[in-house]
Design an enzyme around this catalytic site. Structure first.
Site, short mmCIF file in Angstrom:
data_model
loop_
_atom_site.label_atom_id
_atom_site.label_comp_id
_atom_site.label_asym_id
_atom_site.label_seq_id
_atom_site.Cartn_x
_atom_site.Cartn_y
_atom_site.Cartn_z
N LEU A 33 0.82 -1.22 0.00
CA LEU A 33 0.00 0.00 0.00
C LEU A 33 0.85 1.27 0.00
CD1 LEU A 33 -2.98 -1.04 2.33
CD2 LEU A 33 -2.79 -1.22 -0.17
N ALA A 73 4.44 -4.81 -8.68
CA ALA A 73 4.82 -3.90 -7.60
C ALA A 73 6.15 -3.21 -7.89
CB ALA A 73 4.91 -4.67 -6.28
N ASN A 91 13.99 -1.78 -5.07
CA ASN A 91 12.66 -2.38 -5.17
C ASN A 91 12.49 -3.19 -6.46
OD1 ASN A 91 9.86 -2.69 -4.18
ND2 ASN A 91 9.41 -1.71 -6.14
N TYR A 140 15.06 3.52 -14.40
CA TYR A 140 13.79 2.77 -14.41
C TYR A 140 13.83 1.68 -15.49
CZ TYR A 140 9.01 1.61 -15.68
OH TYR A 140 7.88 0.92 -16.02
N ASN A 169 1.81 2.62 -23.51
CA ASN A 169 1.19 3.55 -22.56
C ASN A 169 -0.15 3.02 -22.06
OD1 ASN A 169 3.29 5.16 -23.99
ND2 ASN A 169 2.56 6.69 -22.55
N HIS A 188 0.97 10.90 -15.46
CA HIS A 188 0.60 10.38 -16.79
C HIS A 188 -0.37 11.30 -17.52
CE1 HIS A 188 2.05 6.57 -14.89
NE2 HIS A 188 2.80 6.70 -15.96
N GLY A 283 14.33 12.80 -20.94
CA GLY A 283 14.21 11.34 -21.12
C GLY A 283 13.04 10.90 -21.98
N1 UDP Z 1 3.02 14.53 -21.22
C1 UDP Z 1 2.70 15.86 -21.33
N2 UDP Z 1 2.19 16.50 -20.24
C2 UDP Z 1 1.98 15.88 -19.05
C3 UDP Z 1 2.29 14.48 -18.93
C4 UDP Z 1 2.82 13.86 -20.05
O1 UDP Z 1 2.89 16.47 -22.39
O2 UDP Z 1 1.52 16.53 -18.10
C5 UDP Z 1 3.56 13.81 -22.38
C6 UDP Z 1 4.91 13.15 -22.12
O3 UDP Z 1 5.94 14.05 -22.41
C7 UDP Z 1 4.85 11.99 -23.09
C8 UDP Z 1 3.36 11.64 -23.19
O4 UDP Z 1 2.67 12.78 -22.68
O5 UDP Z 1 5.29 12.38 -24.37
C9 UDP Z 1 3.00 10.45 -22.35
O6 UDP Z 1 3.54 10.63 -21.06
P1 UDP Z 1 3.17 9.69 -19.85
O7 UDP Z 1 3.88 10.23 -18.64
O8 UDP Z 1 1.69 9.54 -19.77
O9 UDP Z 1 3.75 8.26 -20.26
P2 UDP Z 1 5.21 7.81 -20.72
O10 UDP Z 1 5.22 7.90 -22.23
O11 UDP Z 1 6.21 8.69 -20.06
O12 UDP Z 1 5.29 6.39 -20.26
#
Ligand code: UDP
Length: 327
Positions: A33, A73, A91, A140, A169, A188, A283
């Site tokens: 949790l 997890a 982790n 990661y 995604n 996200h 990244g």
């Molecule tokens: N993104 C964005 N604004 C936000 C969150 C994400 O423009 O507030 C963009 C992010 O740069 C990526 C895409 O949305 O290109 C998806 O990001 P997310 O964090 O959902 O998933 P990821 O691709 O990092 O696993």
């Protein structure tokens, strides 16, 4: 059949618990949790604890006859993994190895692992299939690739068979309601856009508009969480049928830009969504799209909710439930 779901109180894990419960498979959730929610576990037994607690694992495995383990997890934030890699390796790698060793010692030799598109790093092809070079660009992604490599060695040496499922995604929520994406902090795109639509935040920031993509914003492959769960069940059944270890890339095979996601959300919700242009996020590759041909061919996997508007609509129902709970 009885499956241990580690991390069953989290976003994807809670959908998996429900998926297995509906399929008539007994489930036990183990979750500390730290980021999951007890009320997201809608089926089976719940045990609070950490996967790195060997004594707890010995008690769990000793008292029950598990036919397989699914592991959700993990810590999942790329940015956090860069500033605190120790947390990620401890982790995602060390604790996962504790779990694998407990499985091995108790003779539970089927494992489904949540992996990620982040193991591939910067794409060198438009669509990423399983043969794409694996060159993660952050801790990661490296932590997930390390576990994939450990799993290969554990199969060869100990006969522990596994399926590594690399999500692109994950988005959406079970249309039946009651569970959905709920990270804290939320990072996200889909849930953040919908928070902007519901009024739980002011605006959505677009991270970078100068990528080499049709509209300059990042392109991603959004896959419904229930479709991911279907793939897990198919992969576990394949292991139960005697299939060998495998790895599959899971996405819909079509990419949508950040702007397209925002436009889709505006259409689905009927709300105005305030957009702020922001700097690129460190990244983030410009484009990440899966080639899931292998999962379709070998597992017979067919995503049911491939349409982006449907994925966003299901996520919107969940966001509205969260927003009304806050009021
Ligand atoms: N993104 C964005 N604004 C936000 C969150 C994400 O423009 O507030 C963009 C992010 O740069 C990526 C895409 O949305 O290109 C998806 O990001 P997310 O964090 O959902 O998933 P990821 O691709 O990092 O696993």
């Amino acid at each position: 059949m009885h499956v241990l779901i580690v991390g069953g109180a989290g976003y994807i894990g809670s959908h998996m618990v429900r998926c297995l419960g509906k399929a008539g498979i007994e489930v036990t959730t183990l979750d500390d949790l730290s980021s999951g929610r007890r009320d997201a576990v809608t089926h089976g037994e719940f045990v609070e604890g950490n996967l790195g607690d060997r004594a707890l694992l010995d008690a769990l495995f000793g008292e029950r006859n598990f036919d397989g383990v699914m592991h959700f997890a993990a810590h999942i934030e790329v940015g956090e993994s860069v500033v605190d890699p120790a947390k990620y390796y401890r982790n995602n790698v060390v604790n996962t190895q504790v779990l694998l060793d407990a499985m091995r010692d108790h003779g539970v030799l089927q494992f489904v692992f949540s992996s990620t598109a982040a193991i591939f790093g910067e794409p060198v092809r438009d669509r990423i299939d399983e043969s794409h070079p694996k060159a993660p660009i952050n801790p990661y992604g490296r932590s997930k690739l390390m576990v994939e490599e450990i799993l290969g060695d554990y199969d060869a040496a100990y006969g522990l068979r596994s399926a590594c499922l690399r999500y692109f995604n994950a988005a959406g929520a079970d249309p039946a309601g009651g569970i959905g994406e709920c990270h804290d902090p939320e990072t996200h795109l889909v849930p953040l856009v919908l928070r902007a639509a519901s009024g739980r935040r002011e605006s959505i920031s677009v991270f970078g508009s100068d990528y080499d993509t049709p509209d300059g914003t990042c392109v991603r492959d959004y896959i419904h969480v229930n479709d991911l769960c279907d793939a897990h069940l198919l992969a576990l059944r394949s292991l139960w049928d005697g299939g060998g270890s495998a790895a599959y890339n899971l996405g819909n095979g079509s990419g949508f830009s950040v702007r397209e996601v925002i436009d889709t959300a505006a259409g689905v919700t009927g709300r105005d969504i305030a957009v702020v242009e922001a700097e690129r996020r460190a990244g983030d590759p410009g484009t990440l799209v899966a080639d899931s041909t292998l999962a379709q061919a070998e597992l017979g996997w067919r995503p049911q909710y491939a349409d982006l508007a449907t994925i966003v609509e299901h996520a919107w129902r969940w966001e509205q439930a969260l927003a009304s709970a806050e009021r």
